[in-house]
Design an enzyme around this catalytic site. Structure first.
Site, short mmCIF file in Angstrom:
data_model
loop_
_atom_site.label_atom_id
_atom_site.label_comp_id
_atom_site.label_asym_id
_atom_site.label_seq_id
_atom_site.Cartn_x
_atom_site.Cartn_y
_atom_site.Cartn_z
N ARG A 59 0.80 -1.22 0.00
CA ARG A 59 0.00 0.00 0.00
C ARG A 59 0.84 1.27 0.00
O ARG A 59 0.62 2.18 -0.81
CB ARG A 59 -0.92 0.05 1.25
CG ARG A 59 -2.19 -0.70 1.12
CD ARG A 59 -2.58 -1.31 2.45
NE ARG A 59 -1.59 -2.31 2.77
CZ ARG A 59 -1.64 -3.56 2.32
NH1 ARG A 59 -2.65 -3.96 1.61
NH2 ARG A 59 -0.69 -4.44 2.60
N THR A 60 1.78 1.37 0.93
CA THR A 60 2.48 2.65 1.10
C THR A 60 3.32 2.97 -0.13
O THR A 60 3.26 4.08 -0.68
CB THR A 60 3.36 2.61 2.37
OG1 THR A 60 2.57 2.09 3.43
CG2 THR A 60 3.86 3.99 2.73
N LYS A 88 27.01 -3.44 -2.28
CA LYS A 88 28.49 -3.43 -2.35
C LYS A 88 29.10 -2.81 -1.09
O LYS A 88 30.30 -2.64 -1.02
CB LYS A 88 28.93 -2.61 -3.57
CG LYS A 88 28.53 -3.24 -4.89
CD LYS A 88 29.06 -2.41 -6.06
CE LYS A 88 27.96 -1.61 -6.70
NZ LYS A 88 28.41 -0.75 -7.80
N ARG A 109 11.09 3.98 3.76
CA ARG A 109 10.70 2.94 4.74
C ARG A 109 11.95 2.15 5.07
O ARG A 109 12.69 1.72 4.17
CB ARG A 109 9.61 2.02 4.19
CG ARG A 109 9.36 0.85 5.14
CD ARG A 109 8.18 0.02 4.76
NE ARG A 109 6.93 0.70 5.06
CZ ARG A 109 5.74 0.10 5.04
NH1 ARG A 109 5.65 -1.19 4.75
NH2 ARG A 109 4.64 0.78 5.31
N HIS A 137 4.55 5.64 11.47
CA HIS A 137 4.13 5.55 10.07
C HIS A 137 3.09 6.65 9.91
O HIS A 137 1.89 6.39 9.80
CB HIS A 137 3.54 4.15 9.84
CG HIS A 137 3.19 3.83 8.42
ND1 HIS A 137 3.43 4.68 7.36
CD2 HIS A 137 2.62 2.72 7.89
CE1 HIS A 137 3.01 4.10 6.24
NE2 HIS A 137 2.51 2.91 6.55
N1 CP Z 1 -0.58 -0.30 5.81
C1 CP Z 1 0.67 -0.43 5.28
O1 CP Z 1 1.62 0.27 5.64
O2 CP Z 1 0.76 -1.39 4.32
P1 CP Z 1 2.09 -1.77 3.54
O3 CP Z 1 3.05 -2.38 4.53
O4 CP Z 1 1.67 -2.74 2.47
O5 CP Z 1 2.67 -0.51 2.97
#
Ligand code: CP
Length: 309
Positions: A59-60, A88, A109, A137
């Protein structure tokens, strides 16, 4: 309100007024509200978003890529660090410095707590935290608020039940804090070993937030939303403890009676088995709509930090 050039690292960096402004801005991109489609491929034309995914995402990552392209941005980046010079031996900080030179926004992320802040301290351009391990998040929290606001028409006065893994779940910690800016009653439903940690309850106490805790889902639950979460197997030191708990908070067909009463069911996704797919077709099972709302929030955030709104 000026968001131009701002990093989005921690939900606690945002005031109630700023959160409301972002929610209002997202409506401009949401076909449910927008008079005309603002996703016009030109708002942020000429700008580049770099998506640096050191950890898996559906999703993100994909909604940020979609959002960026819908407002006209180009996209660079990676989702497999081993396909880059990190393989590397290049350091995290060098990688950030290099990507900083090639893009206008970094979306990162990383499994390490604090990594997004570290990137923001190194980069000249705005950095968006797309999840730093079990910590934060923030764009998930903002899309959760947006979903509640969109569904209920307000935040003040609603009742939200957070359920599942309240000990380890980053989404419920941040959401609880964000909701504490509003007159929202919070209900915590979890196994006794997975309760909302005291540090978060102390903040709620300080802010005068009304809340209740339950070990099981109450039959007569009065809530506008149930926010279900995955039990985070990977955080358990003793896997036997996980096995004892893992099937205790599954929402199956028996949850339909709550949905029929008007309770709306949310989940940040991905789910494993904690919501049975038999519930998916119910109009009050809104987790796929919730994920869709992430697109509008991310279009708004990118536009705001680029100063194009
Ligand atoms: N909700 C969420 O962060 O989903 P993903 O880990 O798929 O990005």
């Amino acid at each position: 309100m000026d968001f131009k050039g701002r990093d989005i690292i921690d939900i606690n960096d945002f005031s109630k007024e700023e959160l409301l402004y972002i929610l209002k801005s997202a409506k401009k991109f949401d076909p449910a509200f927008a008079k005309k489609d603002r996703s016009n491929y030109t708002i942020a034309q000429g700008k580049i978003a770099a998506t640096l995914f050191f950890e898996q995402s559906t999703r993100t990552e994909q909604s940020f890529k979609s959002a960026a392209q819908k407002i006209g941005m180009g996209i660079i980046g990676f989702n497999d660090p081993h396909s880059t010079s990190i393989h590397k031996g290049e350091s995290f900080s060098d990688t950030i410095r290099i990507m900083d030179a090639y893009a206008d926004v970094l979306i990162i992320r990383h499994p390490k707590v604090g990594s997004a802040k570290e990137a923001a301290d190194l980069a000249q351009i705005p950095v968006i935290n797309a999840g730093d391990g079990p910590n934060q998040h923030p764009t998930q929290t903002i899309l959760d608020l947006y979903t509640m606001m969109k569904e209920a028409g307000k935040l003040d006065g609603i009742i939200v039940a957070l359920m599942g893994d309240l000990k380890y779940g980053r989404t419920v910690h941040a959401l609880s804090l964000a909701l504490s800016h509003f007159k929202v009653k919070q209900i915590f439903i979890s196994h006794p070993t997975l309760r909302m940690p005291d540090e978060f309850l102390q903040v709620l106490d300080k802010r005068g937030v009304e809340y209740e805790e339950f070990d099981v889902l109450p039959e007569d639950l009065k809530a506008d939303f149930v926010y279900q979460t995955r039990i985070q197997k990977e955080r358990f030191k003793d896997l036997n403890e996980y096995k004892k708990i893992k099937d205790k908070f599954i929402l199956d067909a028996s949850f339909k009676k709550y949905l029929d009463r008007g309770v709306k069911l949310m989940h940040p996704l991905p789910r494993v088995n904690e919501i049975d797919s038999v519930l998916d077709a119910h109009p009050n099972a809104i987790y796929f709509e919730q994920a869709r709302n992430g697109l509008y929030i991310r279009e708004a955030l990118l536009t705001l930090i680029l100063g194009r709104i």
